[in-house]
Motif scaffolding. Structure first.
Motif, PDB file in Angstrom:
ATOM      1  N   GLN A 114       0.901  -1.193  -0.005  1.00  0.00           N
ATOM      2  CA  GLN A 114      -0.001  -0.113   0.158  1.00  0.00           C
ATOM      3  C   GLN A 114       0.888   1.257   0.085  1.00  0.00           C
ATOM      4  O   GLN A 114       0.493   2.158  -0.728  1.00  0.00           O
ATOM      5  N   LYS A 115       2.219   1.123   0.892  1.00  0.00           N
ATOM      6  CA  LYS A 115       2.854   2.514   0.729  1.00  0.00           C
ATOM      7  C   LYS A 115       3.599   2.578  -0.713  1.00  0.00           C
ATOM      8  O   LYS A 115       3.544   3.749  -1.078  1.00  0.00           O
ATOM      9  N   LEU A 116       3.861   1.440  -1.458  1.00  0.00           N
ATOM     10  CA  LEU A 116       4.426   1.574  -2.575  1.00  0.00           C
ATOM     11  C   LEU A 116       3.677   2.146  -3.377  1.00  0.00           C
ATOM     12  O   LEU A 116       3.886   2.905  -4.565  1.00  0.00           O
ATOM     13  N   GLU A 117       2.363   1.658  -3.393  1.00  0.00           N
ATOM     14  CA  GLU A 117       1.098   2.107  -4.425  1.00  0.00           C
ATOM     15  C   GLU A 117       0.937   3.631  -4.159  1.00  0.00           C
ATOM     16  O   GLU A 117       0.575   4.332  -5.106  1.00  0.00           O
ATOM     17  N   LYS A 118       0.596   4.003  -2.841  1.00  0.00           N
ATOM     18  CA  LYS A 118       0.495   5.313  -2.521  1.00  0.00           C
ATOM     19  C   LYS A 118       1.563   6.489  -3.291  1.00  0.00           C
ATOM     20  O   LYS A 118       1.259   7.284  -3.742  1.00  0.00           O
ATOM     21  N   ASP A 119       2.793   5.862  -2.756  1.00  0.00           N
ATOM     22  CA  ASP A 119       4.008   6.551  -3.416  1.00  0.00           C
ATOM     23  C   ASP A 119       4.112   6.902  -4.903  1.00  0.00           C
ATOM     24  O   ASP A 119       4.496   7.934  -5.532  1.00  0.00           O
ATOM     25  N   HIS A 120       3.798   5.575  -5.320  1.00  0.00           N
ATOM     26  CA  HIS A 120       3.851   5.562  -6.905  1.00  0.00           C
ATOM     27  C   HIS A 120       2.773   6.644  -7.420  1.00  0.00           C
ATOM     28  O   HIS A 120       2.957   7.312  -8.526  1.00  0.00           O
ATOM     29  N   HIS A 121       1.483   6.718  -6.972  1.00  0.00           N
ATOM     30  CA  HIS A 121       0.523   7.577  -7.422  1.00  0.00           C
ATOM     31  C   HIS A 121       0.948   9.052  -6.973  1.00  0.00           C
ATOM     32  O   HIS A 121       0.361  10.119  -7.726  1.00  0.00           O
ATOM     33  N   ASP A 122       1.411   9.224  -5.818  1.00  0.00           N
ATOM     34  CA  ASP A 122       1.700  10.490  -5.359  1.00  0.00           C
ATOM     35  C   ASP A 122       2.995  11.203  -6.232  1.00  0.00           C
ATOM     36  O   ASP A 122       3.330  12.438  -6.147  1.00  0.00           O
ATOM     37  N   GLY A 123       3.792  10.403  -6.653  1.00  0.00           N
ATOM     38  CA  GLY A 123       5.203  10.635  -7.390  1.00  0.00           C
ATOM     39  C   GLY A 123       6.086  10.898  -6.340  1.00  0.00           C
ATOM     40  O   GLY A 123       6.967  11.734  -6.465  1.00  0.00           O
ATOM     41  N   ARG A 124       5.945  10.697  -5.182  1.00  0.00           N
ATOM     42  CA  ARG A 124       6.869  11.105  -4.254  1.00  0.00           C
ATOM     43  C   ARG A 124       8.103   9.936  -4.317  1.00  0.00           C
ATOM     44  O   ARG A 124       8.252   9.167  -4.743  1.00  0.00           O
ATOM     45  N   VAL A 125       9.102  10.722  -3.607  1.00  0.00           N
ATOM     46  CA  VAL A 125      10.389   9.993  -3.142  1.00  0.00           C
ATOM     47  C   VAL A 125      10.297   9.777  -1.763  1.00  0.00           C
ATOM     48  O   VAL A 125       9.997  10.408  -1.068  1.00  0.00           O
ATOM     49  N   PHE A 126      11.112   8.325  -1.716  1.00  0.00           N
ATOM     50  CA  PHE A 126      10.918   7.751  -0.297  1.00  0.00           C
ATOM     51  C   PHE A 126      12.222   8.415   0.604  1.00  0.00           C
ATOM     52  O   PHE A 126      13.035   8.871   0.030  1.00  0.00           O
ATOM     53  N   SER A 127      11.991   8.469   1.787  1.00  0.00           N
ATOM     54  CA  SER A 127      13.032   8.883   2.534  1.00  0.00           C
ATOM     55  C   SER A 127      13.098   7.735   3.687  1.00  0.00           C
ATOM     56  O   SER A 127      12.248   6.998   4.189  1.00  0.00           O
TER      57      SER A 127
END
Length: 131
Positions: A114-127
């Motif tokens: 779910q975190k990966l999907e959310k970050d993919h849709h938000d276009g975010r970079v992980f920290s």
């Protein structure tokens, strides 16, 4: 039957007589790594080599169906990954989720997915602080 208009003019193609087919003047020798080079102790301080070794060790453990060891390797690799290396971060997290599924830890695997999907849709970079 009439041509359909997609024929090529012969003048567009090179006759091939000018192509150099001679072998290069120097032999090419591909670099080869020793089998399982990543299983030994890494003495090099190069972060990229350490990360690659941990990722490959995790992949080998996964292939051998040692999912607990694979999860440990992936997790230690993830902690060292720079936040800018989004491709490898995603690959490692997907690998962690697969290990968790095999270990019966479905909720944890779902959380990563779910975190990966959310970050993919938000276009975010992980920290690192997010995990």
């Amino acid at each position: 039957m009439e041509p359909l208009g997609w024929e090529f003019e012969e003048s567009l193609f090179d006759s091939g007589s000018e192509i150099d087919t001679a072998a290069p003047s120097f032999p090419y020798t591909a670099k080869a790594c020793a089998a399982k080079w990543f299983c030994g102790e890494i003495r090099n301080e190069d972060c990229a080599e350490v990360l690659t070794a941990k990722k490959f060790s995790g992949d080998l453990a996964y292939r051998q169906q040692n999912f607990q060891k694979a999860l440990q390797e992936y997790s230690s690799c993830f902690l060292l990954l720079p936040s800018a290396n989004t491709a490898m971060r995603r690959d490692v997290q997907e690998s962690q989720a697969r290990c968790l599924l095999h270990l019966g830890k479905h909720e944890e695997a779902l959380g990563i997915a779910q975190k990966l999907e959310k970050d993919h849709h938000d276009g975010r970079v992980f920290s690192c602080a997010e995990f």
